[in-house]
Design a protein around this motif. Structure first.
Motif, PDB file in Angstrom:
ATOM      1  N   GLN A   1       0.728  -1.215  -0.200  1.00  0.00           N
ATOM      2  CA  GLN A   1       0.103  -0.127  -0.112  1.00  0.00           C
ATOM      3  C   GLN A   1       0.949   1.373   0.003  1.00  0.00           C
ATOM      4  OE1 GLN A   1      -2.383   0.669   3.604  1.00  0.00           O
ATOM      5  NE2 GLN A   1      -3.238   2.644   2.906  1.00  0.00           N
TER       6      GLN A   1
ATOM      7  N   TRP B   1      -2.253   6.731  -1.715  1.00  0.00           N
ATOM      8  CA  TRP B   1      -3.247   5.867  -2.533  1.00  0.00           C
ATOM      9  C   TRP B   1      -4.007   5.280  -1.553  1.00  0.00           C
ATOM     10  CZ3 TRP B   1      -2.970   6.388  -7.758  1.00  0.00           C
ATOM     11  CH2 TRP B   1      -1.559   6.807  -8.429  1.00  0.00           C
TER      12      TRP B   1
ATOM     13  N   ALA C   1      -6.549   3.240   0.460  1.00  0.00           N
ATOM     14  CA  ALA C   1      -6.909   1.789   0.254  1.00  0.00           C
ATOM     15  C   ALA C   1      -7.682   1.290   1.341  1.00  0.00           C
ATOM     16  CB  ALA C   1      -5.404   0.952   0.454  1.00  0.00           C
TER      17      ALA C   1
ATOM     18  N   GLY D   1      -7.145  -0.925  -3.431  1.00  0.00           N
ATOM     19  CA  GLY D   1      -6.072  -0.016  -3.193  1.00  0.00           C
ATOM     20  C   GLY D   1      -4.494  -0.642  -3.031  1.00  0.00           C
TER      21      GLY D   1
ATOM     22  N   TYR E   1      -1.247  -3.362  -4.254  1.00  0.00           N
ATOM     23  CA  TYR E   1      -0.714  -3.728  -5.379  1.00  0.00           C
ATOM     24  C   TYR E   1       0.192  -4.952  -4.918  1.00  0.00           C
ATOM     25  CZ  TYR E   1      -2.256   0.716  -7.125  1.00  0.00           C
ATOM     26  OH  TYR E   1      -3.087   1.671  -7.478  1.00  0.00           O
TER      27      TYR E   1
ATOM     28  N   TRP F   1       2.022  -0.984 -11.005  1.00  0.00           N
ATOM     29  CA  TRP F   1       2.095  -0.180 -10.029  1.00  0.00           C
ATOM     30  C   TRP F   1       1.864   1.330 -10.524  1.00  0.00           C
ATOM     31  CZ3 TRP F   1       6.970  -1.190  -6.442  1.00  0.00           C
ATOM     32  CH2 TRP F   1       6.853  -2.265  -5.638  1.00  0.00           C
ATOM     33  N   PRO F   2       1.288   2.223  -9.769  1.00  0.00           N
ATOM     34  CA  PRO F   2       0.960   3.766 -10.609  1.00  0.00           C
ATOM     35  C   PRO F   2       2.133   4.346 -10.853  1.00  0.00           C
ATOM     36  CG  PRO F   2      -0.096   3.245  -8.232  1.00  0.00           C
ATOM     37  CD  PRO F   2       0.757   2.015  -8.297  1.00  0.00           C
TER      38      PRO F   2
ATOM     39  N   ILE G   1       3.987   7.079  -8.604  1.00  0.00           N
ATOM     40  CA  ILE G   1       4.913   6.752  -7.696  1.00  0.00           C
ATOM     41  C   ILE G   1       6.118   7.288  -7.888  1.00  0.00           C
ATOM     42  CG2 ILE G   1       5.790   5.065  -6.296  1.00  0.00           C
ATOM     43  CD1 ILE G   1       3.450   3.300  -6.807  1.00  0.00           C
TER      44      ILE G   1
END
Length: 452
Positions: A351, A355, A357, A369, A371, A401-402, A405
């Motif tokens: 986490q 973001w 979650a 939320g 990953y 993953w976003p 980040i």
């Protein structure tokens, strides 16, 4: 009716005979509550039997897989003075781009033509080396010529010695013949005197024999003198040979001494040339260090030295740069008691800060939320904070993953372990027991990797 007084009416009157009493006392007030309570306990019991995934939670930060992809600081390898900046914070630079220029602050490097002058010194010293090499060759040739000359001189002297010895033999033979002639002349003289006394020879004959005796004796003395002179010639010839050997040995020693001296001076010149070449390489490299360049493609984060004209020391930090290309990973720290439960290749949930979650650590399938990640490194030595460092990279089989980040942001990880009932997990937590020790299929730990 309220049963406040000690004199209770209900003992004397049957309240159930009244209509109101029948309506009130026959109602079961807790029936619904009991049903609700029963349903609640049934639900709790069902929940207690549901599977729960044991987990290990830890906090960490976002980092990179490779050390060369992490933020790094550029330093100056030499002391200097900042002259010009070519970038500003936030700029994108490519590998080899110039970031700033500095100038020398040490007096021995102020000469702008230091490299050229050193090159000229190398050329001059190299010529000196060649000159000494030629001198060494000349001395070697001279030494060879002296050796040849000594051989010829010795041959000449030895021939003279042989001639002198032969002459000694010849003179010795002549001397012996002269001695015999002198003895014969002496005998004839004595015989002639005797005959003269007997009247058989005249005085004239005696005088003739005496004269001949004198001649033979004189010739004997002359031959003796000649023989001794010839023997002296033999000695002189032997002395000449010794003198030639001594003379040429002295010449050889002097020539070899000059040769070794020339070689020594030539070697010293070569050493000086080597030192000058090393100095030239250092000066050339140092001149290139006056320009601080980017070691890789990245972004200028922060200038740690500001302004123009500011001096800096050797190894002092100048600017912070973040590589443009990197592979993200999560750096987390786990307690030593939880370390045996983690293995390389094991999957974890992550986490990220910022973001939102909804996390159910025991029910990863309903968590939102988080990953997926996979453990790639387990540190073999404990860190300064008393925990072990673990690196986890993105799970290729999970959601990416976003992209937003950033390296250095916070993260929380959840390592998933064995599936157990909820009641067992509550019982374990209440008793402070560690999670179940297990070995996931296909995972490896650090000890096995070390043995392999």
């Amino acid at each position: 009716m309220l049963n406040i007084s000690n004199n209770q009416v209900s003992k004397h009157i049957d309240l159930t005979k009244f209509k109101s009493g029948q309506h009130i006392f026959n109602i079961e007030y807790h029936k619904v509550f009991k049903k609700l309570l029963l349903v609640f306990f049934i639900i709790i019991g069902i929940i207690m039997l549901l599977p729960w995934t044991q987990s290990i939670t830890s906090t960490g930060t976002v980092t990179t897989v490779k050390p060369g992809q992490r933020p790094q600081t550029l330093q100056s390898q030499i002391p200097g003075r900042i002259e010009e900046w070519f970038v500003q914070e936030g700029d994108y630079v490519k590998e080899g781009d110039t970031i700033l220029r500095i100038s020398e602050v040490k007096s021995e490097y102020f000469d702008n033509q230091l490299t050229e002058r050193t090159g000229n010194q190398i050329t001059a010293k190299s010529s000196s080396v060649e000159a000494y090499k030629n001198k060494v060759d000349a001395l070697r040739n001279q030494l060879v010529a002296l050796k040849q000359e000594r051989v010829l001189k010795l041959e000449q002297a030895k021939n003279k010695l042989i001639q002198a010895r032969l002459k000694v033999q010849s003179d010795s033979i002549d001397l012996e013949a002269a001695k015999i002639n002198a003895d014969i002349a002496n005998t004839q003289y004595i015989r002639t005197i005797a005959l003269q006394e007997e009247g058989l020879k005249a005085v004239k004959d005696v005088e003739e024999k005496y004269s001949k005796l004198q001649e033979t004796q004189a010739k004997l003395v002359s031959l003796q003198n000649k023989f001794l002179s010839t023997k002296n010639e033999v000695i002189n010839s032997q002395l000449a040979i010794s003198t030639i050997n001594a003379t040429y040995n002295d010449k050889f020693s002097k020539s070899e001494s000059d040769l070794y001296t020339a070689q020594s001076v030539g070697f010293n010149a070569e050493v000086e040339v080597s030192k000058l070449e090393s100095s030239l390489a250092n000066y050339t490299k140092r001149s290139s260090l006056l320009y601080i360049t980017a070691p890789l493609d990245g972004y200028i984060n922060k200038a740690l030295k500001a302004g123009v004209g500011e001096t800096l020391k050797e190894g002092e930090q100048l600017v912070n740069i973040m590589p443009a290309n990197y592979e993200l990973a999560v750096e987390m720290y786990v307690r030593p008691i939880d370390l045996p439960l983690l293995h390389k290749g094991e999957k974890v949930r992550v986490q990220f800060d910022g973001w939102p979650a909804i996390v159910f650590s025991g029910w990863p399938n309903v968590s939102y939320g988080t990953y997926g990640a996979k453990i790639i490194v387990i540190e073999n030595f404990i860190s300064a904070n008393g925990m072990y460092r673990v690196l986890a990279s993105p799970d290729e089989d999970d959601v990416e993953w976003p992209e937003a980040i950033r390296v250095g942001s916070g993260a929380q990880s959840i390592a998933l372990l064995e599936n157990v009932p909820i009641w067992y997990e509550l019982w374990r937590q209440i008793n402070s027991f560690p999670p179940n020790f297990y070995q996931p299929a296909g995972a490896t730990d650090a000890s096995k990797d070390k043995k392999g």
